[in-house]
Design an enzyme around this catalytic site. Structure first.
Site, PDB file in Angstrom:
ATOM      1  N   CYS A   2      45.661  27.958  32.887  1.00 55.23           N
ATOM      2  CA  CYS A   2      46.611  27.063  33.235  1.00 55.23           C
ATOM      3  C   CYS A   2      48.111  27.631  33.140  1.00 55.23           C
ATOM      4  O   CYS A   2      48.299  28.845  32.624  1.00 55.23           O
ATOM      5  CB  CYS A   2      46.735  25.844  32.320  1.00 55.23           C
ATOM      6  SG  CYS A   2      45.028  25.165  31.965  1.00 55.23           S
ATOM      7  N   ARG A  27      47.425  33.057  38.290  1.00 53.24           N
ATOM      8  CA  ARG A  27      46.860  32.818  36.939  1.00 53.24           C
ATOM      9  C   ARG A  27      45.436  32.119  37.136  1.00 53.24           C
ATOM     10  O   ARG A  27      44.463  32.407  36.265  1.00 53.24           O
ATOM     11  CB  ARG A  27      47.296  32.046  35.953  1.00 53.24           C
ATOM     12  CG  ARG A  27      48.934  32.912  35.597  1.00 53.24           C
ATOM     13  CD  ARG A  27      49.820  31.781  34.878  1.00 53.24           C
ATOM     14  NE  ARG A  27      49.054  31.322  33.382  1.00 53.24           N
ATOM     15  CZ  ARG A  27      49.597  31.876  32.292  1.00 53.24           C
ATOM     16  NH1 ARG A  27      50.507  32.756  32.349  1.00 53.24           N
ATOM     17  NH2 ARG A  27      49.067  31.487  31.061  1.00 53.24           N
ATOM     18  N   TRP A  73      43.614  24.827  34.961  1.00 51.31           N
ATOM     19  CA  TRP A  73      42.359  25.443  35.168  1.00 51.31           C
ATOM     20  C   TRP A  73      41.400  24.744  34.301  1.00 51.31           C
ATOM     21  O   TRP A  73      41.471  24.640  33.009  1.00 51.31           O
ATOM     22  CB  TRP A  73      42.210  27.060  34.642  1.00 51.31           C
ATOM     23  CG  TRP A  73      41.082  27.687  35.227  1.00 51.31           C
ATOM     24  CD1 TRP A  73      40.812  28.486  36.147  1.00 51.31           C
ATOM     25  CD2 TRP A  73      40.092  28.134  34.162  1.00 51.31           C
ATOM     26  NE1 TRP A  73      39.801  29.117  36.096  1.00 51.31           N
ATOM     27  CE2 TRP A  73      39.432  29.002  34.670  1.00 51.31           C
ATOM     28  CE3 TRP A  73      39.919  27.855  32.731  1.00 51.31           C
ATOM     29  CZ2 TRP A  73      38.106  29.434  34.145  1.00 51.31           C
ATOM     30  CZ3 TRP A  73      38.642  28.406  32.048  1.00 51.31           C
ATOM     31  CH2 TRP A  73      37.849  29.315  32.696  1.00 51.31           C
ATOM     32  N   ASN A  99      48.487  23.973  27.948  1.00 52.33           N
ATOM     33  CA  ASN A  99      47.523  25.209  28.219  1.00 52.33           C
ATOM     34  C   ASN A  99      46.737  25.481  26.870  1.00 52.33           C
ATOM     35  O   ASN A  99      47.149  25.240  25.714  1.00 52.33           O
ATOM     36  CB  ASN A  99      48.310  26.561  28.252  1.00 52.33           C
ATOM     37  CG  ASN A  99      49.193  26.517  29.598  1.00 52.33           C
ATOM     38  OD1 ASN A  99      48.772  25.613  30.419  1.00 52.33           O
ATOM     39  ND2 ASN A  99      49.660  27.738  30.005  1.00 52.33           N
ATOM     40  N   GLY A 100      45.712  25.446  27.126  1.00 49.24           N
ATOM     41  CA  GLY A 100      44.717  25.760  25.750  1.00 49.24           C
ATOM     42  C   GLY A 100      43.700  24.546  25.552  1.00 49.24           C
ATOM     43  O   GLY A 100      43.461  23.853  26.397  1.00 49.24           O
ATOM     44  N   GLU A 485      32.440  48.969  37.169  1.00 51.92           N
ATOM     45  CA  GLU A 485      33.700  48.218  37.662  1.00 51.92           C
ATOM     46  C   GLU A 485      33.981  47.739  39.235  1.00 51.92           C
ATOM     47  O   GLU A 485      34.366  46.791  39.525  1.00 51.92           O
ATOM     48  CB  GLU A 485      35.056  49.114  37.086  1.00 51.92           C
ATOM     49  CG  GLU A 485      36.188  48.818  37.737  1.00 51.92           C
ATOM     50  CD  GLU A 485      36.801  47.408  37.277  1.00 51.92           C
ATOM     51  OE1 GLU A 485      36.281  46.654  36.471  1.00 51.92           O
ATOM     52  OE2 GLU A 485      37.892  46.896  37.733  1.00 51.92           O
ATOM     53  N   LYS A 489      34.193  44.222  40.606  1.00 52.00           N
ATOM     54  CA  LYS A 489      35.233  43.958  41.920  1.00 52.00           C
ATOM     55  C   LYS A 489      34.692  43.324  42.881  1.00 52.00           C
ATOM     56  O   LYS A 489      35.114  42.092  43.477  1.00 52.00           O
ATOM     57  CB  LYS A 489      35.826  45.316  42.228  1.00 52.00           C
ATOM     58  CG  LYS A 489      36.901  45.878  41.208  1.00 52.00           C
ATOM     59  CD  LYS A 489      37.904  45.374  41.202  1.00 52.00           C
ATOM     60  CE  LYS A 489      38.176  44.350  40.036  1.00 52.00           C
ATOM     61  NZ  LYS A 489      38.393  44.823  38.727  1.00 52.00           N
ATOM     62  N   GLU A 492      33.588  39.544  42.123  1.00 56.05           N
ATOM     63  CA  GLU A 492      34.693  38.419  41.750  1.00 56.05           C
ATOM     64  C   GLU A 492      35.376  38.118  42.770  1.00 56.05           C
ATOM     65  O   GLU A 492      35.911  37.229  42.939  1.00 56.05           O
ATOM     66  CB  GLU A 492      35.631  39.033  40.593  1.00 56.05           C
ATOM     67  CG  GLU A 492      36.281  40.199  40.790  1.00 56.05           C
ATOM     68  CD  GLU A 492      37.025  40.280  39.429  1.00 56.05           C
ATOM     69  OE1 GLU A 492      37.223  39.446  38.438  1.00 56.05           O
ATOM     70  OE2 GLU A 492      37.442  41.487  39.029  1.00 56.05           O
ATOM     71  N   HIS A 508      13.830  52.571  36.191  1.00 59.06           N
ATOM     72  CA  HIS A 508      13.207  51.759  35.100  1.00 59.06           C
ATOM     73  C   HIS A 508      13.403  50.177  35.629  1.00 59.06           C
ATOM     74  O   HIS A 508      12.985  49.372  34.612  1.00 59.06           O
ATOM     75  CB  HIS A 508      14.088  52.022  33.806  1.00 59.06           C
ATOM     76  CG  HIS A 508      13.852  53.369  33.303  1.00 59.06           C
ATOM     77  ND1 HIS A 508      12.570  53.667  32.885  1.00 59.06           N
ATOM     78  CD2 HIS A 508      14.836  54.484  33.301  1.00 59.06           C
ATOM     79  CE1 HIS A 508      12.774  55.195  32.554  1.00 59.06           C
ATOM     80  NE2 HIS A 508      13.984  55.460  32.793  1.00 59.06           N
ATOM     81  N   LYS A 607      43.442  34.680  35.758  1.00 55.45           N
ATOM     82  CA  LYS A 607      43.933  35.893  35.618  1.00 55.45           C
ATOM     83  C   LYS A 607      43.980  36.249  34.322  1.00 55.45           C
ATOM     84  O   LYS A 607      43.390  37.408  33.875  1.00 55.45           O
ATOM     85  CB  LYS A 607      45.438  35.983  35.986  1.00 55.45           C
ATOM     86  CG  LYS A 607      46.008  37.593  35.841  1.00 55.45           C
ATOM     87  CD  LYS A 607      45.380  38.438  36.716  1.00 55.45           C
ATOM     88  CE  LYS A 607      45.961  39.824  36.280  1.00 55.45           C
ATOM     89  NZ  LYS A 607      44.965  41.070  36.943  1.00 55.45           N
TER      90      LYS A 607
HETATM   91  O1  M6R Z   1      43.950  40.719  30.362  1.00 58.73           O
HETATM   92  P1  M6R Z   1      42.765  41.219  29.951  1.00 58.73           P
HETATM   93  O2  M6R Z   1      42.656  42.834  30.386  1.00 58.73           O
HETATM   94  O3  M6R Z   1      42.212  41.104  28.627  1.00 58.73           O
HETATM   95  O4  M6R Z   1      41.467  40.375  30.794  1.00 58.73           O
HETATM   96  C1  M6R Z   1      39.987  40.768  30.669  1.00 58.73           C
HETATM   97  C2  M6R Z   1      39.212  40.079  31.654  1.00 58.73           C
HETATM   98  O5  M6R Z   1      39.333  38.922  31.813  1.00 58.73           O
HETATM   99  C3  M6R Z   1      39.616  40.729  33.238  1.00 58.73           C
HETATM  100  O6  M6R Z   1      39.506  42.083  33.179  1.00 58.73           O
HETATM  101  C4  M6R Z   1      38.769  39.984  34.337  1.00 58.73           C
HETATM  102  O7  M6R Z   1      37.492  40.727  34.092  1.00 58.73           O
HETATM  103  C5  M6R Z   1      39.289  40.455  35.521  1.00 58.73           C
HETATM  104  N1  M6R Z   1      39.059  39.430  36.658  1.00 58.73           N
HETATM  105  C6  M6R Z   1      38.693  41.753  36.213  1.00 58.73           C
HETATM  106  O8  M6R Z   1      39.115  41.860  37.482  1.00 58.73           O
END
Ligand code: M6R
Length: 612
Positions: A2, A27, A73, A99-100, A485, A489, A492, A508, A607
């Site tokens: 949020c 965000r 969110w 937020n929260g 990684e 990418k 997501e 395996h 984010k």
């Molecule tokens: O702000 P942070 O690095 O702690 O965030 C961790 C993850 O939420 C963040 O890396 C998330 O996996 C991203 N969407 C990756 O692209």
């Protein structure tokens, strides 16, 4: 997660709130709303994007010089108009954004219902605004007192802003766990969950401390108090970020801009912290706590998502170069499995945002048990930076795209320096070898720049595989976290199922998945395990899989086997991830664009994940 924006002053609030909400879009959110106070207290809110909210508000009267705005969110209740913020109290006199999560909202709601309150939404936020209203009914209780008393009754994390009909002279803002920043202008104030909505109006800001609230008055002054009702002295800081840094600068998407910023970002991360000709490395935090770090039983790394991948990479680097034992933990798991941690341990907490709730919780636990916390964050002044004993900022600059790109490469740059600095101090790396690596590290920004020139070739590969339903990513050694990684990418932002595996692990299990429809991205730059990787390529080809290989420039052997080779500039094996990640970022970006996906705001993602 949020986003919050609020304004009180002399200008029209609505355009400021809408612009602020747009700046907070990165965000991640699924509905948006504003409340405006101008005699009447009007709330406009809508599921969907900020443009949907603007269309809904249309030509309605938005005249007001104070207001609050929110991007939600969803946590409690589906994303719909009713659950969107702001929430009005039952009488319609209070409006609140939050937020929260309020963890004890159900018991509070039951009690309020018993007292006759009816609820419109499924949210914990509506419970909070009614709790404040109920407390305010008591004789002589002002809004700020009611907020303070209510917040002492709730369990959970929050950042809130509240305003009251008939009180056009003040806003109340409070935080616990979720960040909140106040921008101080000329006879006007801004409140936001991060500085992005504020930056174009003022550089003077105050970050609310945890468990603190602010009474912000239209007449140009504000007071800060703890939730225990003790007045505190505000520390006014200057924002270092500029407007350009949070705009797209000619790129179609923030993600692409941030991929292209990596040469600059990595150079900034290294700047002033090493010199190849001088043969030195100096991360201030490591120097300050050198004895403690060198004498630690082991290094624990806690992080989530992409930051966890750089943590995993650090395990390879630190064990290899500094000969220290490293354990890499998913922050979310660490906290709930009663881990063995004590005062001999050092925890490295890695987070772009510095606000990830799971990572903060892992830190809290490790700290309670006596560990030293070393934070590696991008966002200056973030919660993780503040609760750490020592640390290093990555200096990537604001990362707006939800998919982390430059955050990863700058974290890896810092962790590489850390491994080398500890190795040097422990005497586990010969001086001549250290120098060789440092010279190569200085060349890395240029090598990333060179790799970015492969963009057109990568776009063509993306066109070939955009309709694939699965992808495998394989890597060995330091390229294994890069494979993870790369897969993250793709998942997501393009919603294609992708898995990262250590290349040798393929036989395996995952090998069963390989057929002519399976694209397999193989990171094949490691000089140390080259022949083994060639065998992995052959294993995939023998099962008719499609191989996209990332190889060193001039590679011949894999070129003869793979369907596509992406030739990247050669570097030291341990530095290769800083280069090999780039084609994977570009591949996922292009595939997602070709599939019509919103790369900067992928569905369901936030984010910074400020809920556990
Ligand atoms: O702000 P942070 O690095 O702690 O965030 C961790 C993850 O939420 C963040 O890396 C998330 O996996 C991203 N969407 C990756 O692209």
């Amino acid at each position: 997660m949020c986003g919050i924006v609020a304004y009180i002053g002399t200008r029209e609030a609505y355009p400021i709130l809408i612009k602020g909400l747009q700046r907070l879009e990165y965000r991640g959110y699924d509905s948006a709303g504003v409340a405006l106070l101008n005699g009447d207290l009007n709330v406009y809110k809508k599921a969907g994007k900020v443009v949907d909210l603007e269309a809904y508000v249309g030509a309605q009267d938005t005249h007001a010089t104070m207001g609050i705005g929110h991007t939600r969110w969803a946590t409690h209740g589906v994303p719909n108009d009713c659950n969107a913020h702001p929430h009005l109290s039952y009488s319609g006199n209070l409006a609140l954004i939050h937020n929260g999560i309020i963890e004890n909202y159900e018991s509070l709601k039951t009690e309020l219902q018993r007292r006759g309150y009816l609820f419109q939404s499924d949210t914990d936020t509506e419970v909070l605004v009614n709790l404040i209203e109920e407390i305010k009914k008591q004789e002589g209780v002002e809004l700020e007192d009611a907020v303070r008393i209510a917040l002492n009754e709730v369990v959970g994390a929050y950042a809130i802003v509240v305003m009251e009909k008939g009180k056009e002279d003040k806003l109340i803002a409070a935080r616990k766990g979720s960040p909140l920043v106040i921008g101080i202008g000329e006879n006007e104030f801004f409140v936001a969950s991060d500085a992005s909505p504020i930056i174009e109006f003022t550089k003077n800001v105050v970050y609310l401390e945890d468990q603190e609230y602010a009474v912000i008055n239209r007449d140009g002054h504000f007071t800060l108090k703890t939730l225990g009702n003790v007045e505190t002295t505000p520390s006014i800081q200057k924002l270092e970020m500029n407007l350009e840094a949070i705009e797209k600068g000619g790129f179609d998407h923030f993600m692409l801009k941030e991929i292209y910023e990596q040469p600059r970002a990595v150079a900034d991360a290294l700047r002033g912290r090493m010199s190849a000709s001088g043969g030195w490395i100096k991360l201030g935090g490591v120097v300050e706590y050198e004895k403690r770090i060198l004498n630690a039983d082991r290094l624990l790394i806690a992080a989530c998502g992409t930051s966890w991948h750089s943590g995993l990479l650090a395990e390879y680097l630190i064990e290899d170069v500094a000969r220290m034992s490293v354990e890499v933990e998913y922050a979310s798991e660490f906290r709930y499995r009663n881990p063995v941690v004590d005062h001999e341990d050092v925890m490295i907490a890695i987070s772009q945002s510095g606000e990830t709730a799971d990572t903060l919780a892992a830190i809290e636990l490790a700290k309670e048990r006596g560990a030293l916390i070393y934070g590696i964050c991008n966002v200056i002044g973030s919660s993780i930076a503040r609760v750490s004993h020592a640390g290093s900022y990555t200096h990537a600059g604001p990362e707006i795209g939800v998919a982390s790109t430059k955050a990863f490469s700058t974290q890896v740059a810092i962790l590489t320096l850390m491994a080398l600095q500890i190795g040097e101090a422990k005497g586990t790396i010969p001086t001549s070898r250290l120098r060789e690596i440092l010279f190569e590290l200085e060349n890395i920004p240029a090598k990333i720049e060179e790799t970015l020139k492969l963009n057109d070739q990568i776009l063509e590969i993306a066109k070939t595989y955009k309709d694939a339903t699965n992808f495998l990513y394989l890597g060995r050694g330091v390229n294994f976290p890069v494979a993870l990684e790369g897969a993250l990418k793709l998942k997501e932002i393009s919603y294609i199922h992708a898995e990262g595996y250590p290349a040798a692990e393929m036989k395996h299990g995952p090998i069963a998945l390989i057929d002519e429809n399976m694209p397999v991205v193989i990171l094949a730059t490691n000089r140390s395990a080259y022949e083994k990787i060639v065998s992995n390529v052959q294993e995939v080809k023998a099962r008719k899989g499609k191989v996209i290989a990332i190889v060193n420039k001039g590679d011949r052997q894999i070129k003869g086997l793979a369907d596509h080779v992406i030739e990247v500039p050669e570097t030291e094996d341990i530095l290769a991830p800083l280069v090999t990640i780039v084609p994977l970022q570009l591949l996922s970006y292009h595939i997602a664009i070709l599939r019509g996906c919103n790369v900067d705001q992928p569905r369901n993602l936030a984010k910074s994940v400020t809920v556990e």
